[in-house]
Design a protein around this motif. Structure first.
Motif, PDB file in Angstrom:
ATOM      1  N   ILE A  24       0.918  -1.177  -0.083  1.00  0.00           N
ATOM      2  CA  ILE A  24       0.300  -0.021  -0.061  1.00  0.00           C
ATOM      3  C   ILE A  24       0.839   1.331  -0.150  1.00  0.00           C
ATOM      4  CG2 ILE A  24      -1.734   1.462   1.296  1.00  0.00           C
ATOM      5  CD1 ILE A  24      -2.593  -1.336   2.363  1.00  0.00           C
ATOM      6  N   CYS A  25       0.666   2.152  -0.916  1.00  0.00           N
ATOM      7  CA  CYS A  25       1.510   3.444  -1.055  1.00  0.00           C
ATOM      8  C   CYS A  25       1.259   4.030   0.333  1.00  0.00           C
ATOM      9  CB  CYS A  25       0.995   4.277  -2.091  1.00  0.00           C
ATOM     10  SG  CYS A  25       2.150   5.704  -2.172  1.00  0.00           S
ATOM     11  N   ARG A  26       2.533   4.466   0.967  1.00  0.00           N
ATOM     12  CA  ARG A  26       2.418   5.334   2.367  1.00  0.00           C
ATOM     13  C   ARG A  26       1.731   6.610   1.983  1.00  0.00           C
ATOM     14  NH1 ARG A  26       6.432   9.147   3.975  1.00  0.00           N
ATOM     15  NH2 ARG A  26       6.586   8.460   6.067  1.00  0.00           N
ATOM     16  N   ARG A  27       1.782   7.022   0.814  1.00  0.00           N
ATOM     17  CA  ARG A  27       1.299   8.629   0.805  1.00  0.00           C
ATOM     18  C   ARG A  27      -0.309   8.494   0.407  1.00  0.00           C
ATOM     19  NH1 ARG A  27       4.455  13.095   1.209  1.00  0.00           N
ATOM     20  NH2 ARG A  27       3.134  13.981  -0.355  1.00  0.00           N
ATOM     21  N   CYS A  28      -0.599   7.823  -0.715  1.00  0.00           N
ATOM     22  CA  CYS A  28      -1.936   8.061  -1.122  1.00  0.00           C
ATOM     23  C   CYS A  28      -2.617   6.576  -0.629  1.00  0.00           C
ATOM     24  CB  CYS A  28      -2.022   8.083  -2.585  1.00  0.00           C
ATOM     25  SG  CYS A  28      -1.457   6.820  -3.469  1.00  0.00           S
ATOM     26  N   LEU A  29      -2.326   5.938  -0.122  1.00  0.00           N
ATOM     27  CA  LEU A  29      -2.867   4.694   0.396  1.00  0.00           C
ATOM     28  C   LEU A  29      -3.697   3.769  -0.546  1.00  0.00           C
ATOM     29  CD1 LEU A  29      -4.428   6.215   3.769  1.00  0.00           C
ATOM     30  CD2 LEU A  29      -2.006   5.118   3.248  1.00  0.00           C
ATOM     31  N   ILE A  30      -3.330   3.837  -1.820  1.00  0.00           N
ATOM     32  CA  ILE A  30      -3.734   2.772  -2.735  1.00  0.00           C
ATOM     33  C   ILE A  30      -3.343   1.562  -2.600  1.00  0.00           C
ATOM     34  CG2 ILE A  30      -2.045   3.509  -4.689  1.00  0.00           C
ATOM     35  CD1 ILE A  30      -4.271   3.755  -6.602  1.00  0.00           C
ATOM     36  N   ASP A  31      -3.850   0.584  -3.168  1.00  0.00           N
ATOM     37  CA  ASP A  31      -3.690  -0.884  -2.755  1.00  0.00           C
ATOM     38  C   ASP A  31      -2.863  -1.053  -4.080  1.00  0.00           C
ATOM     39  OD1 ASP A  31      -3.442  -3.551  -2.555  1.00  0.00           O
ATOM     40  OD2 ASP A  31      -5.400  -4.022  -2.474  1.00  0.00           O
ATOM     41  N   LEU A  39      -0.251   0.927 -11.484  1.00  0.00           N
ATOM     42  CA  LEU A  39       0.610   1.859 -10.987  1.00  0.00           C
ATOM     43  C   LEU A  39       2.220   0.940 -10.747  1.00  0.00           C
ATOM     44  CD1 LEU A  39      -1.049   4.080  -8.717  1.00  0.00           C
ATOM     45  CD2 LEU A  39      -0.426   4.594 -11.148  1.00  0.00           C
ATOM     46  N   ALA A  40       3.285   1.323 -11.238  1.00  0.00           N
ATOM     47  CA  ALA A  40       4.594   0.786 -10.540  1.00  0.00           C
ATOM     48  C   ALA A  40       4.681   1.225  -9.170  1.00  0.00           C
ATOM     49  CB  ALA A  40       5.668   1.163 -11.373  1.00  0.00           C
ATOM     50  N   SER A  41       5.547   0.538  -8.814  1.00  0.00           N
ATOM     51  CA  SER A  41       5.683   0.749  -7.105  1.00  0.00           C
ATOM     52  C   SER A  41       7.046   0.370  -6.923  1.00  0.00           C
ATOM     53  CB  SER A  41       4.781   0.057  -6.198  1.00  0.00           C
ATOM     54  OG  SER A  41       4.793  -1.183  -6.353  1.00  0.00           O
ATOM     55  N   ALA A  42       7.663   0.948  -5.887  1.00  0.00           N
ATOM     56  CA  ALA A  42       8.879   0.907  -5.254  1.00  0.00           C
ATOM     57  C   ALA A  42       9.099   0.884  -3.825  1.00  0.00           C
ATOM     58  CB  ALA A  42      10.025   1.705  -6.203  1.00  0.00           C
ATOM     59  N   ILE A  43      10.130   0.285  -3.161  1.00  0.00           N
ATOM     60  CA  ILE A  43      10.346   0.701  -1.802  1.00  0.00           C
ATOM     61  C   ILE A  43      11.163   2.021  -1.528  1.00  0.00           C
ATOM     62  CG2 ILE A  43      11.142  -0.171   0.416  1.00  0.00           C
ATOM     63  CD1 ILE A  43      10.237  -3.025  -0.580  1.00  0.00           C
ATOM     64  N   CYS A  44      10.759   2.764  -0.663  1.00  0.00           N
ATOM     65  CA  CYS A  44      11.638   3.993  -0.463  1.00  0.00           C
ATOM     66  C   CYS A  44      12.898   3.669  -0.010  1.00  0.00           C
ATOM     67  CB  CYS A  44      10.906   4.960   0.393  1.00  0.00           C
ATOM     68  SG  CYS A  44      11.839   6.447   1.033  1.00  0.00           S
ATOM     69  N   VAL A  45      13.921   4.189  -0.478  1.00  0.00           N
ATOM     70  CA  VAL A  45      15.299   3.896   0.066  1.00  0.00           C
ATOM     71  C   VAL A  45      15.687   4.305   1.492  1.00  0.00           C
ATOM     72  CG1 VAL A  45      16.264   3.364  -2.010  1.00  0.00           C
ATOM     73  CG2 VAL A  45      16.509   5.903  -1.023  1.00  0.00           C
ATOM     74  N   GLU A  53       4.257   5.219  -8.152  1.00  0.00           N
ATOM     75  CA  GLU A  53       4.864   6.047  -9.174  1.00  0.00           C
ATOM     76  C   GLU A  53       4.382   7.550  -8.959  1.00  0.00           C
ATOM     77  OE1 GLU A  53       4.371   5.056 -13.378  1.00  0.00           O
ATOM     78  OE2 GLU A  53       2.358   4.148 -12.850  1.00  0.00           O
ATOM     79  N   LEU A  54       3.249   7.653  -8.647  1.00  0.00           N
ATOM     80  CA  LEU A  54       2.601   9.040  -8.507  1.00  0.00           C
ATOM     81  C   LEU A  54       3.107   9.717  -7.234  1.00  0.00           C
ATOM     82  CD1 LEU A  54      -0.749   8.240  -9.552  1.00  0.00           C
ATOM     83  CD2 LEU A  54       0.940   8.782 -11.206  1.00  0.00           C
ATOM     84  N   CYS A  55       3.569   9.068  -6.472  1.00  0.00           N
ATOM     85  CA  CYS A  55       3.928   9.895  -5.070  1.00  0.00           C
ATOM     86  C   CYS A  55       5.505   9.542  -4.944  1.00  0.00           C
ATOM     87  CB  CYS A  55       3.143   8.988  -3.924  1.00  0.00           C
ATOM     88  SG  CYS A  55       1.446   9.112  -3.912  1.00  0.00           S
ATOM     89  N   ASP A  56       6.289   9.252  -5.800  1.00  0.00           N
ATOM     90  CA  ASP A  56       7.430   8.851  -5.618  1.00  0.00           C
ATOM     91  C   ASP A  56       8.428  10.444  -5.595  1.00  0.00           C
ATOM     92  OD1 ASP A  56       8.872   9.609  -7.975  1.00  0.00           O
ATOM     93  OD2 ASP A  56       8.551   7.445  -8.554  1.00  0.00           O
ATOM     94  N   THR A  63      19.598   2.012 -10.813  1.00  0.00           N
ATOM     95  CA  THR A  63      19.143   0.795 -10.027  1.00  0.00           C
ATOM     96  C   THR A  63      17.651   0.638 -10.072  1.00  0.00           C
ATOM     97  OG1 THR A  63      19.058   2.061  -8.149  1.00  0.00           O
ATOM     98  CG2 THR A  63      21.083   1.164  -8.661  1.00  0.00           C
ATOM     99  N   GLY A  64      16.988   1.881 -10.401  1.00  0.00           N
ATOM    100  CA  GLY A  64      15.354   1.802 -10.295  1.00  0.00           C
ATOM    101  C   GLY A  64      15.022   1.868  -8.846  1.00  0.00           C
ATOM    102  N   ASP A  65      15.847   2.213  -7.810  1.00  0.00           N
ATOM    103  CA  ASP A  65      15.589   2.538  -6.393  1.00  0.00           C
ATOM    104  C   ASP A  65      14.878   3.809  -6.585  1.00  0.00           C
ATOM    105  OD1 ASP A  65      16.957   0.446  -5.468  1.00  0.00           O
ATOM    106  OD2 ASP A  65      18.666   1.675  -5.011  1.00  0.00           O
ATOM    107  N   ALA A  66      13.734   4.323  -5.713  1.00  0.00           N
ATOM    108  CA  ALA A  66      13.026   5.261  -5.422  1.00  0.00           C
ATOM    109  C   ALA A  66      13.304   5.817  -4.235  1.00  0.00           C
ATOM    110  CB  ALA A  66      11.648   4.779  -5.824  1.00  0.00           C
ATOM    111  N   VAL A  67      12.489   7.156  -4.042  1.00  0.00           N
ATOM    112  CA  VAL A  67      12.397   7.730  -2.635  1.00  0.00           C
ATOM    113  C   VAL A  67      10.964   8.260  -2.652  1.00  0.00           C
ATOM    114  CG1 VAL A  67      13.452   9.846  -3.471  1.00  0.00           C
ATOM    115  CG2 VAL A  67      13.512   9.251  -1.217  1.00  0.00           C
ATOM    116  N   CYS A  68      10.384   8.301  -1.441  1.00  0.00           N
ATOM    117  CA  CYS A  68       9.230   8.744  -1.319  1.00  0.00           C
ATOM    118  C   CYS A  68       9.388  10.393  -1.263  1.00  0.00           C
ATOM    119  CB  CYS A  68       8.350   8.394  -0.140  1.00  0.00           C
ATOM    120  SG  CYS A  68       9.118   8.818   1.647  1.00  0.00           S
ATOM    121  N   ASP A  69       8.361  11.113  -1.654  1.00  0.00           N
ATOM    122  CA  ASP A  69       8.321  12.841  -1.590  1.00  0.00           C
ATOM    123  C   ASP A  69       8.782  12.998  -0.317  1.00  0.00           C
ATOM    124  OD1 ASP A  69       8.196  14.672  -3.416  1.00  0.00           O
ATOM    125  OD2 ASP A  69       6.556  15.456  -1.986  1.00  0.00           O
ATOM    126  N   ASP A  70       8.623  12.690   0.763  1.00  0.00           N
ATOM    127  CA  ASP A  70       9.021  13.153   2.083  1.00  0.00           C
ATOM    128  C   ASP A  70      10.385  13.076   2.400  1.00  0.00           C
ATOM    129  OD1 ASP A  70       6.129  13.381   2.581  1.00  0.00           O
ATOM    130  OD2 ASP A  70       6.065  11.352   3.766  1.00  0.00           O
TER     131      ASP A  70
END
Length: 84
Positions: A24-31, A39-45, A53-56, A63-70
């Motif tokens: 579940i996205c930690r920002r928008c809570l979408i399943d 939606l593509a998804s990743a774990i915040c490093v 992908e909408l909240c990163d 590497t494809g690593d992502a970070v959350c906007d926070d």
């Protein structure tokens, strides 16, 4: 640099390869595991939580690593410079 145990008073996920229990996205809570999810998804490093992908806040093109906007200003996310 290792992921800190706490960020802003919240415990982060372990840095031992285990994943958060929910996709579940930690920002928008979408399943992110839903049958209709496109939606593509990743774990915040930094914090270790799933983000869609909408909240990163950026991805690492190598590497494809992502970070959350926070946490996009955190040193662990220094290579997450590509934005959607």
């Amino acid at each position: 640099m290792k992921r800190p145990l706490y960020i802003n008073g919240l415990r982060t996920r372990p840095d031992d390869g285990t994943l958060p229990p929910d996709h579940i996205c930690r920002r928008c809570l979408i399943d992110l595991d839903g049958d209709d999810s496109q939606l593509a998804s990743a774990i915040c490093v930094v914090c270790g939580y799933w983000i869609c992908e909408l909240c990163d806040g950026g991805t690492d093109p190598a590497t494809g690593d992502a970070v959350c906007d926070d946490h996009k200003g955190h040193p662990l996310a220094a290579n997450c410079t590509e934005y959607a």
